[in-house]
Structure formats: structure tokens, C-alpha cells
Design a protein around this motif. Sequence first.
Motif, PDB file in Angstrom:
ATOM      1  N   ASN A  32       0.833  -1.159   0.004  1.00 41.20           N
ATOM      2  CA  ASN A  32       0.068   0.035   0.067  1.00 41.20           C
ATOM      3  C   ASN A  32       0.922   1.392  -0.123  1.00 41.20           C
ATOM      4  OD1 ASN A  32      -2.489  -1.460   0.237  1.00 41.20           O
ATOM      5  ND2 ASN A  32      -2.069  -1.836   2.239  1.00 41.20           N
ATOM      6  N   TYR A  33       1.098   1.558  -1.335  1.00 43.18           N
ATOM      7  CA  TYR A  33       2.148   2.983  -1.338  1.00 43.18           C
ATOM      8  C   TYR A  33       1.505   3.521  -2.435  1.00 43.18           C
ATOM      9  CZ  TYR A  33       6.062   5.897  -1.991  1.00 43.18           C
ATOM     10  OH  TYR A  33       6.971   7.001  -2.071  1.00 43.18           O
ATOM     11  N   ILE A  34       1.259   5.059  -2.399  1.00 43.22           N
ATOM     12  CA  ILE A  34       1.022   5.753  -3.330  1.00 43.22           C
ATOM     13  C   ILE A  34       2.073   6.580  -3.941  1.00 43.22           C
ATOM     14  CG2 ILE A  34      -0.399   7.869  -3.961  1.00 43.22           C
ATOM     15  CD1 ILE A  34      -2.367   6.965  -1.742  1.00 43.22           C
ATOM     16  N   PRO A  35       2.553   6.358  -5.073  1.00 42.40           N
ATOM     17  CA  PRO A  35       3.665   6.977  -5.559  1.00 42.40           C
ATOM     18  C   PRO A  35       3.561   8.503  -5.886  1.00 42.40           C
ATOM     19  CG  PRO A  35       3.416   4.894  -6.950  1.00 42.40           C
ATOM     20  CD  PRO A  35       2.165   5.491  -6.008  1.00 42.40           C
ATOM     21  N   THR A  36       4.658   9.309  -5.754  1.00 47.81           N
ATOM     22  CA  THR A  36       4.599  10.698  -6.023  1.00 47.81           C
ATOM     23  C   THR A  36       4.337  10.634  -7.738  1.00 47.81           C
ATOM     24  OG1 THR A  36       7.094  11.052  -6.539  1.00 47.81           O
ATOM     25  CG2 THR A  36       6.118  11.187  -4.214  1.00 47.81           C
ATOM     26  N   PRO A  37       4.131  11.618  -8.239  1.00 48.63           N
ATOM     27  CA  PRO A  37       4.098  11.856  -9.607  1.00 48.63           C
ATOM     28  C   PRO A  37       5.230  11.559 -10.455  1.00 48.63           C
ATOM     29  CG  PRO A  37       2.985  13.945  -8.675  1.00 48.63           C
ATOM     30  CD  PRO A  37       3.607  13.121  -7.681  1.00 48.63           C
ATOM     31  N   TYR A  38       6.384  11.940  -9.819  1.00 47.47           N
ATOM     32  CA  TYR A  38       7.518  11.510 -10.508  1.00 47.47           C
ATOM     33  C   TYR A  38       8.016   9.835 -10.534  1.00 47.47           C
ATOM     34  CZ  TYR A  38      12.570  10.410 -11.324  1.00 47.47           C
ATOM     35  OH  TYR A  38      13.808  10.050 -11.977  1.00 47.47           O
ATOM     36  N   GLU A  39       7.561   9.398  -9.226  1.00 51.29           N
ATOM     37  CA  GLU A  39       7.593   7.989  -9.086  1.00 51.29           C
ATOM     38  C   GLU A  39       6.855   7.131  -9.890  1.00 51.29           C
ATOM     39  OE1 GLU A  39       9.054   8.167  -4.187  1.00 51.29           O
ATOM     40  OE2 GLU A  39       7.191   7.738  -4.798  1.00 51.29           O
ATOM     41  N   LYS A  40       5.467   7.657 -10.192  1.00 50.27           N
ATOM     42  CA  LYS A  40       4.571   6.901 -10.979  1.00 50.27           C
ATOM     43  C   LYS A  40       5.096   6.798 -12.455  1.00 50.27           C
ATOM     44  CE  LYS A  40       0.653   5.345 -12.575  1.00 50.27           C
ATOM     45  NZ  LYS A  40       1.079   5.109 -13.785  1.00 50.27           N
ATOM     46  N   GLU A  41       5.767   8.037 -12.835  1.00 48.27           N
ATOM     47  CA  GLU A  41       6.579   8.216 -14.238  1.00 48.27           C
ATOM     48  C   GLU A  41       7.412   7.301 -14.418  1.00 48.27           C
ATOM     49  OE1 GLU A  41       8.180  11.967 -16.967  1.00 48.27           O
ATOM     50  OE2 GLU A  41       8.144  12.062 -14.516  1.00 48.27           O
ATOM     51  N   LEU A  42       8.452   7.238 -13.293  1.00 52.98           N
ATOM     52  CA  LEU A  42       9.736   6.443 -13.217  1.00 52.98           C
ATOM     53  C   LEU A  42       9.309   4.897 -13.376  1.00 52.98           C
ATOM     54  CD1 LEU A  42      12.501   5.599 -12.761  1.00 52.98           C
ATOM     55  CD2 LEU A  42      12.251   5.828 -10.325  1.00 52.98           C
ATOM     56  N   ILE A  43       8.268   4.284 -12.598  1.00 53.50           N
ATOM     57  CA  ILE A  43       7.775   3.157 -12.786  1.00 53.50           C
ATOM     58  C   ILE A  43       7.308   2.888 -14.094  1.00 53.50           C
ATOM     59  CG2 ILE A  43       5.866   1.437 -12.143  1.00 53.50           C
ATOM     60  CD1 ILE A  43       5.857   2.985  -9.201  1.00 53.50           C
ATOM     61  N   ASP A  44       6.513   3.558 -14.586  1.00 53.75           N
ATOM     62  CA  ASP A  44       5.972   3.440 -16.140  1.00 53.75           C
ATOM     63  C   ASP A  44       7.029   3.320 -17.231  1.00 53.75           C
ATOM     64  OD1 ASP A  44       3.195   3.367 -15.125  1.00 53.75           O
ATOM     65  OD2 ASP A  44       2.792   5.559 -15.596  1.00 53.75           O
TER      66      ASP A  44
END
Length: 256
Positions: A32-44
Motif C-alpha cells: 500500500n504505497y501511493i507513488p509521487t507523480p515522479y515515481e509513477k512516471e519512473l515506474i511506467d
Amino acid sequence: MFKSNKNKKFLLISIILIAVISSFLLFIRKVNYIPTPYEKELIDYFKEIALQSEYDNNPEKIIKWKESMLLYVVKEKEFKPQISVIKKVIDNINRLTTDGFKIILTDNYAKSNSILYLCNREQVYKSNKDFYEMLTKDIDYDIAGLAYTEFSTKTHTIDKALIFINSEYSFDIQEATILEEITQSLGLAFDSKLYTNSVFYKEKSKQKVRVKKYSQLDKDIVRLLYHPKMKPGLDSIEVERVIKKILKLEKIKLDG
């Protein structure tokens, strides 16, 4: 005899325990972790670059080195500026990895597991005819460089790399190509159209873009691939869960 009742009671308790343990394990697996906008970009972006490939044998799973890359350079002449660039790229990569993986330049061809050909294609033909075939098969034009890796389909670990840097191109192009091809030999074999400042940018040649240093995303992609928790063979769902776990529990230093 009442043994059967006791057995039923024991069986019921066992089923309950199994259900509780299964639920607990499922809870642990879900991060249960909500990534920051940058982290979401990084994951994708990580999933695009690390799980896809331009080759036909793409397993859509993490592929990486588990042992150090022992890199031997085949060159036509001294090429001091190019060797300096190679060493700089290696140093940058080695600073980003935390799972024990390193790239080590070696003067011992027999003990190497990777070869970088810093020469023209004709010289590759003299040294390695099979690799020359890869450079010319279905390619009727000059290329600035290419990286080829061999990996186990069982363990998804890389055990060999062949890299070509065309010495007939300008030093400016060679510098950018050295960075790109050594990086792709790590198990990051896909090119993307998303970011023009990324070493993985697909349209570099067409748009004459020279990427000579890692972007923030590039550095973090290498960090994640060579993090101890990122195991060979992980698929897309597992990769996202592992990255979120890294970000939540370990808070590794990202550039973004």
C-alpha cells in the motif's frame, strides 16, 4: 469411538490456520504505497525500458547481470578519448548499482565475458564473424553502434555481451553511442519515443540528438534494475510491487 470427531475438529482448525496464513501472506505481498507523480512516471518508464525489447526473444521479464561484467575492448588503435569515455560510463554505472554488480575493464581476453568492438565493421568481421552477421543481417546501412546480450531463459540472467561502436563516425556520435550501448547491455534493451533527453530515446538518429549523460529517469532506472530486491525473471506486476516496496520501505535516493 470418537476419534473421527477429534480429527474433524483438528481439520477445521488447520483450514482456519491456512486461511489466516494465506490472508496474511496476501497482505504482505500487497504494498500500500501511493507513488509521487515522479515515481509513477519512473515506474511506467522502467517497465517500458526493462520489460520490452527490440529482439524477438523478449520474455517480458527482468533480465540482468548477477555476476560482474568483465569488459574487454577490441580497438584498431589507441583511441584515448574514446577509452576515457568508456571508463567514465563504467564509473557512473558502478556508482548507481547496489546489488554487487560492477563493470570491470580487463586486459585479459580469455577471462572476459563481454567484448566492446571499437572499430569499423570490417574489423569486427576479422575478429568475430558471428557478431559481424548480426551487424549486417537485414541492415544495409551504416550503424553507429549496437549491443547484444545473451541470457539464460531459465534464470533470466545475462552471461555475455557484445558491443559495437563504429569508429568511422565522429567522436561526438561515438561518445553518445558508447553511453547508450553499454547501458543497454545491462538488460535495458528497449528504446522509447517519450523523452528526448533520455539515453533510451528512439529518435536520436533521425533528429540528430546526442545524449551524452544520463537524465534523472535514466539514472533511477539503472538504480532500480541493479537494486538487491529487483530479481531476474520478475514480470510487470511483480516489478511494480517491488519498486513500490523499495520506495516505501527503503526510501532509496532518487534524482527526481
